[in-house]
Design an enzyme around this catalytic site. Sequence first.
Site, PDB file in Angstrom:
ATOM      1  N   GLN A 181      20.428 -36.447 -17.720  1.00 53.77           N
ATOM      2  CA  GLN A 181      20.564 -35.310 -18.637  1.00 53.77           C
ATOM      3  C   GLN A 181      19.519 -34.279 -18.285  1.00 53.77           C
ATOM      4  O   GLN A 181      18.373 -34.642 -18.026  1.00 53.77           O
ATOM      5  CB  GLN A 181      20.347 -35.846 -20.044  1.00 53.77           C
ATOM      6  CG  GLN A 181      19.565 -34.987 -20.992  1.00 53.77           C
ATOM      7  CD  GLN A 181      20.428 -33.895 -21.590  1.00 53.77           C
ATOM      8  OE1 GLN A 181      21.621 -34.095 -21.769  1.00 53.77           O
ATOM      9  NE2 GLN A 181      19.848 -32.759 -21.871  1.00 53.77           N
ATOM     10  N   ARG A 183      18.142 -29.984 -19.092  1.00 51.32           N
ATOM     11  CA  ARG A 183      18.285 -28.619 -19.605  1.00 51.32           C
ATOM     12  C   ARG A 183      17.318 -27.712 -18.868  1.00 51.32           C
ATOM     13  O   ARG A 183      16.950 -26.658 -19.335  1.00 51.32           O
ATOM     14  CB  ARG A 183      18.025 -28.585 -21.104  1.00 51.32           C
ATOM     15  CG  ARG A 183      16.645 -29.070 -21.485  1.00 51.32           C
ATOM     16  CD  ARG A 183      16.408 -28.969 -22.974  1.00 51.32           C
ATOM     17  NE  ARG A 183      15.453 -29.944 -23.418  1.00 51.32           N
ATOM     18  CZ  ARG A 183      14.318 -29.651 -24.078  1.00 51.32           C
ATOM     19  NH1 ARG A 183      14.018 -28.409 -24.340  1.00 51.32           N
ATOM     20  NH2 ARG A 183      13.516 -30.599 -24.474  1.00 51.32           N
ATOM     21  N   ASN A 184      16.879 -28.196 -17.696  1.00 54.41           N
ATOM     22  CA  ASN A 184      15.867 -27.484 -16.923  1.00 54.41           C
ATOM     23  C   ASN A 184      16.276 -27.346 -15.470  1.00 54.41           C
ATOM     24  O   ASN A 184      17.116 -28.098 -14.987  1.00 54.41           O
ATOM     25  CB  ASN A 184      14.551 -28.270 -16.956  1.00 54.41           C
ATOM     26  CG  ASN A 184      13.715 -27.911 -18.156  1.00 54.41           C
ATOM     27  OD1 ASN A 184      13.510 -26.729 -18.437  1.00 54.41           O
ATOM     28  ND2 ASN A 184      13.270 -28.909 -18.876  1.00 54.41           N
ATOM     29  N   ARG A 276      10.138 -38.982 -20.581  1.00 55.55           N
ATOM     30  CA  ARG A 276       9.134 -38.746 -21.618  1.00 55.55           C
ATOM     31  C   ARG A 276       9.628 -37.606 -22.515  1.00 55.55           C
ATOM     32  O   ARG A 276      10.114 -36.595 -22.033  1.00 55.55           O
ATOM     33  CB  ARG A 276       7.827 -38.350 -20.927  1.00 55.55           C
ATOM     34  CG  ARG A 276       6.654 -38.192 -21.827  1.00 55.55           C
ATOM     35  CD  ARG A 276       5.447 -37.744 -21.014  1.00 55.55           C
ATOM     36  NE  ARG A 276       4.297 -37.547 -21.867  1.00 55.55           N
ATOM     37  CZ  ARG A 276       4.067 -36.444 -22.558  1.00 55.55           C
ATOM     38  NH1 ARG A 276       4.895 -35.426 -22.487  1.00 55.55           N
ATOM     39  NH2 ARG A 276       2.989 -36.346 -23.322  1.00 55.55           N
ATOM     40  N   ASP A 277       9.520 -37.774 -23.817  1.00 54.34           N
ATOM     41  CA  ASP A 277       9.863 -36.743 -24.803  1.00 54.34           C
ATOM     42  C   ASP A 277      11.268 -36.174 -24.577  1.00 54.34           C
ATOM     43  O   ASP A 277      11.478 -34.956 -24.623  1.00 54.34           O
ATOM     44  CB  ASP A 277       8.818 -35.610 -24.763  1.00 54.34           C
ATOM     45  CG  ASP A 277       8.860 -34.765 -26.028  1.00 54.34           C
ATOM     46  OD1 ASP A 277       9.338 -35.255 -27.063  1.00 54.34           O
ATOM     47  OD2 ASP A 277       8.418 -33.595 -25.976  1.00 54.34           O
ATOM     48  N   ALA A 279      14.707 -34.719 -25.016  1.00 53.23           N
ATOM     49  CA  ALA A 279      15.303 -33.844 -26.052  1.00 53.23           C
ATOM     50  C   ALA A 279      14.302 -33.453 -27.139  1.00 53.23           C
ATOM     51  O   ALA A 279      14.698 -33.113 -28.252  1.00 53.23           O
ATOM     52  CB  ALA A 279      16.539 -34.479 -26.679  1.00 53.23           C
TER      53      ALA A 279
END
Lengths: 371, 73
Positions: A181, A183-184, A276-277, A279
């Site tokens: 996944q 978003r970057n 790590r972290d 979402a």
Amino acid sequence: MQAHGGRIIERFARNSQDLEELAYLELDSEVLKEVENIAYGIFSPLEGFMGKEELEAVLNEMRLPNDLPWTIPIVLPETRELDVKEGDTVALKFGGKTVATMNIEEKYSFPKKEVAKKIFKTEDASHPGVRGLMDGGEQFLGGKINLVSTPKTEFGKYALSPKETRVLFKEKKWKQVVGFQTRNVPHIGHEYVQKAALTFMDGIFINPVIGKKKPGDFRDDVILDAYDALIKNYYLKDRAVMSILKTRMRYAGPREAVFHAIVRKNFGCTHFIVGRDHAGVGNYYGPYEAQEIFEEFPDLGITPLFFRKFFYCNKCEGIVNEKTCPHPSEFHRNFSGTKMRAALSEGKKPEGMMREEVFKVINSYENPFVV
Amino acid sequence: MKGKKYTTVSIPMPLCEKVKEHIKDTGFTSVSDYVTYILRELMSNSETNNSGDFTKEEEEKIKLRLRSLGYLD
């Protein structure tokens, strides 16, 4: 790999009916994406928007009423009051055109503050997920949907349905598929995590989230172009595939990590990378809370792969993590998103953090960030 | 808990006592929680691989689309 709930759900209208006479709701582009996700089975086993019982089960138990794990509400806010009752069919429109019908099973209200507290663990309006949730009223419509037509959307060539990804994996003879996944845009730390997982898998399914994000996040087209460059130059052709997941980021941390895993299970992945972290946003969640939550789901049906934070160690001369490197922090260089963004916004390559080909693509955009 | 339906399952008392002992300091707060966890795990493991999600005809159509998009040679 079975879809969540046993089979891929498809919700397509089979009979033509007179849609013009129906009461209708106009959807925004984000709700439209959820309609498509339900119709194509990306959200299997959901067949429509959740009713009150489902919503309560998701909030309180992190499960659907049939005991299947499910952590994020998929609800349809009634954006304008409709004169409809249970059993009626309404049209769901986008840009004035009917894209789906919905059989109203329930019209209900629910306090959004309670949703926020359970899903985001905060009511703080500066949390982007809470802010998004609080827009609009507290009336919801629940019921099954049927997709009538799919509007042409951007990035169509990257939009694969679960049936398509499953055929693709089968054709590639991938039995063990790990989902990633994002978003970057990819930096070298991401690449390292992906390749570490790929070492033990047959293939990697890179699945960027395309949809509403917060200001300062990378634009969707930039993310896709950057990943194209990375895959083309640094991955074996038959080991990596990219397609998109059209949905908005909720920034719900642990709950969203489980939701992301379920969606990738529906695409046919056997494993899912949780970093790590995952979402997360700000300091609302602990750094590894999104990994710990998986302990509550022995029946998820997809295996999470947990990765710690990676960094470059000058002494080791390579990318390492706290489990593999014995050297103190002065030897370490972090893949800091803040530093990376700062360099990119000045048109500079983030040194030691990014592939040249990826940087060139990002730098070709006047502004690679969401405003 | 709100909205959740439960039923009772009987297990032998000695087994129940063993489970109580077993779950001490594990994070499980009751025998019921533990049994639910184990049963969910077992039921999930009994899921079979499903190749019946698409027909042969559908599969061929999908392959054509995947080729046209460049995903397959």
